[in-house]
Motif scaffolding. Structure first.
Motif, short mmCIF file in Angstrom:
data_model
loop_
_atom_site.label_atom_id
_atom_site.label_comp_id
_atom_site.label_asym_id
_atom_site.label_seq_id
_atom_site.Cartn_x
_atom_site.Cartn_y
_atom_site.Cartn_z
N THR A 1 0.82 -1.21 0.00
CA THR A 1 0.00 0.00 0.00
C THR A 1 0.86 1.27 0.00
OG1 THR A 1 -0.15 -0.09 2.42
CG2 THR A 1 -1.93 -1.13 1.15
N ASP A 2 2.15 1.14 0.26
CA ASP A 2 3.05 2.29 0.24
C ASP A 2 3.81 2.41 -1.08
OD1 ASP A 2 2.42 3.04 2.86
OD2 ASP A 2 3.89 1.66 3.71
N ARG B 1 1.15 11.73 -4.66
CA ARG B 1 1.64 11.68 -3.28
C ARG B 1 1.31 12.97 -2.54
NH1 ARG B 1 1.94 8.98 1.13
NH2 ARG B 1 3.80 9.42 2.40
N GLU C 1 -2.09 12.63 -1.17
CA GLU C 1 -2.13 11.76 0.00
C GLU C 1 -1.67 12.50 1.26
OE1 GLU C 1 -1.61 7.26 -1.71
OE2 GLU C 1 0.21 8.29 -1.05
N SER D 1 -4.16 15.55 2.17
CA SER D 1 -5.52 15.15 2.54
C SER D 1 -5.56 14.16 3.69
CB SER D 1 -6.23 14.53 1.34
OG SER D 1 -5.68 13.25 1.02
N GLU E 1 -5.47 11.00 3.22
CA GLU E 1 -6.08 9.80 2.67
C GLU E 1 -5.18 9.24 1.57
OE1 GLU E 1 -10.46 10.08 1.88
OE2 GLU E 1 -10.07 12.24 2.08
N ASP E 2 -5.26 7.94 1.32
CA ASP E 2 -4.50 7.45 0.19
C ASP E 2 -5.17 7.91 -1.10
OD1 ASP E 2 -6.53 5.60 -0.52
OD2 ASP E 2 -5.54 3.95 0.50
N TYR E 3 -4.39 7.87 -2.18
CA TYR E 3 -4.87 8.42 -3.45
C TYR E 3 -6.18 7.77 -3.88
CZ TYR E 3 -5.02 9.59 -8.41
OH TYR E 3 -5.42 10.03 -9.65
N TYR F 1 -9.11 9.08 -1.73
CA TYR F 1 -9.45 10.48 -1.99
C TYR F 1 -10.18 10.62 -3.31
CZ TYR F 1 -9.29 15.47 -2.62
OH TYR F 1 -9.69 16.78 -2.82
N ASP G 1 -5.58 -0.39 -7.53
CA ASP G 1 -5.21 -0.60 -6.14
C ASP G 1 -4.29 -1.80 -5.95
OD1 ASP G 1 -6.96 -2.62 -6.75
OD2 ASP G 1 -8.47 -2.08 -5.28
#
Length: 485
Positions: free
Chosen positions: A155-156, A190, A193, A196, A198-200, A203, A221
């Motif tokens: 997830t990173d 990025r 992310e 916000s 939140e992850d892209y 969002y 994803d």
């Protein structure tokens, strides 16, 4: 060598060219005309499936589809089938950034190092948010094409990629020139992310896809999604399905939105509606204006054609190609999605996508291009390794003549082919990818047949020259030994 250089240079010359859930009515007369055109153009493109949506002043005026989601499957493509839309995704990322600008948490002319600590004190940190949006940050096309598949960061993955980019020195000073680069939009993803929280994926879903009303769309994803059309890459005049069907999380901000034709039509309608909704009307207009002298034909996430009054973006990702075009003054737009990537001369989709676009918008049909020169280029590249292999056999059959070569001219004639084939290998494996703006492994990901022939050409050329030398000198050594009676 001269022949190979001519072929490569020919190839380079040829290649370096309202909101909410909206009802979608059945295709009208415009849709009928498009169906007739698709009947004519689809066979030459060889794509397994196609979907389109046409937008008029009153909303979506026509949708249509053709073909199957995968070669060998009976499942038909529909206007609601999700396709990877490639670089059209950049306009979604730009829209999300502009939302944050209007929320007062991002400034367009602030350096990216203000928001991403990894860029502080580094050359890349001088680029502003506006320069990243307009491809004037200094990052090159090659720097942005280093990878189109995820690594092991999970997830990173996006954060990992952007950390690597932070350590790279851009190819040009920020603001000096325009050069299209995926790197810019990975950094912007990025930024979204970090600002916000939140992850892209989350969002964009919450703030763009859902408010617009795009129920058949999502953001890559890293997972496999059964609802998607399958991408197909070129393979020596045919196409084969992409085997790794995971969506690329790390490339999502630059090319990883997955959307149906009908949903992209809704998105284009919102971009042209002149209303404050997901973004202010002025914010949307700013995205579709030239970003400045360094980028006269690019806005913020969109290409600009001032002579036609059009705003557009194409997309290409392994196995998929797309084209979205708007004429904002006329409130007209069209999107075309196909699940087949173009080959060199064979199975190219540009003619199909351009013709559908022109017909839908009432423009002149583009001039037909049979692509014979590009076909000849590809055939020549395929035949080169075969020619080298035949030359190895010929060298063995003519080994007596090779072994008889003596003197300065003879030595030169033996060694010169090795020098030229080594240079040719460098041209094919190093220079050409650099000029095309993509590493060889990325070229092979989009066009695996081309990747195979480039590598085969480089290897077999050097192999031929080396074996030729070996045949000449090994035989000569044994012949020089005195014979016993």
């Amino acid at each position: 060598m001269r022949r190979l250089l001519a072929i490569v240079l020919l190839g380079l010359g040829l290649a370096v060219a309202g909101l909410g859930f909206l009802a979608v009515p059945a295709a009208d007369a415009s849709g009928g005309a498009l169906e007739d055109l698709i009947d004519r153009e689809l066979p030459a493109s060889g794509v397994p499936g196609l979907a389109y949506a046409v937008v008029g002043e009153g909303g979506i005026s026509a949708v249509g589809s053709r073909g199957v989601v995968e070669i060998g499957s009976a499942e038909q493509v529909t206007p609601d089938t999700p396709f990877v839309i490639g670089s059209i995704s950049k306009s979604f990322t730009a829209l999300a950034v502009m939302q944050l600008v209007e929320a007062g948490v991002v400034e367009l002319d602030a350096g990216i190092s203000r928001y991403l600590d990894g860029f502080a004190g580094r050359p890349a940190g001088a680029a502003t948010v506006r320069q990243l949006l307009s491809h004037t940050s200094g990052f090159s096309t090659f720097q942005g094409n280093s990878s189109h598949t995820d690594g092991d960061a999970g997830t990173d993955e996006l954060a990992h990629r952007v950390d690597l980019l932070a350590g790279e020195a851009p190819a040009h000073p920020a603001g000096e020139r325009w050069e299209y680069s995926n790197a810019n939009y990975l950094i912007l993803g990025r930024l979204i992310e970090v600002v916000s929280g939140e992850d892209y994926q989350a969002y964009l879903t919450e703030h763009v896809l859902e408010p617009i009303g795009m129920p058949h769309s999502f953001v890559s994803d890293g997972e496999v999604h059964a609802s998607m059309a399958t991408g197909h890459t070129p393979w020596f005049g045919s196409r084969r399905p992409v085997t790794d069907r995971r969506t690329s999380r790390g490339m999502a901000p630059a090319g990883g939105v997955v959307a149906s034709a009908a949903d992209v039509g809704r998105y284009l309608q919102v971009m042209m509606n002149g209303t404050d909704d997901v973004l202010s009307a002025e914010g949307k207009a700013a995205m579709m204006r030239s970003a400045g002298d360094a980028a006269p034909f690019y806005g913020l996430g969109w290409f600009i054609d001032s002579t036609m009054g059009s705003v557009w973006h194409s997309g290409s990702t392994p196995g998929f190609e797309s084209l979205a075009t708007m004429i904002p003054a006329d409130h007209k737009a069209v999107v075309v999605l196909v699940n087949g990537g173009s080959g060199v001369g064979f199975g190219e989709t540009a003619q199909l996508r351009d013709a559908v676009t022109a017909t839908a918008l009432g423009l002149d049909d583009p001039a037909a291009d049979a692509g014979w020169a590009r076909k000849a280029l590809f055939i020549a590249l395929v035949l080169l390794p075969v020619g080298y292999l035949l030359s190895i056999a010929w060298a063995w059959l003519r080994r007596a003549r090779l072994r008889a070569k003596t003197g300065p001219f003879g030595v030169f004639s033996l060694w010169f082919p090795l020098i030229t084939t080594l240079v040719a290998a460098w041209v094919v494996l190093g220079l050409v990818p650099g000029l095309l703006g993509s590493p060889l492994h990325t070229i092979a990901l989009f066009q695996p047949d081309l990747g195979v022939v480039l590598i085969a050409t480089a290897i077999t050329g050097v192999l031929w020259a080396s074996l030729r030398l070996g045949i000449a000198y090994t035989g000569r050594s044994s012949a020089a030994r005195p014979r016993r009676s």
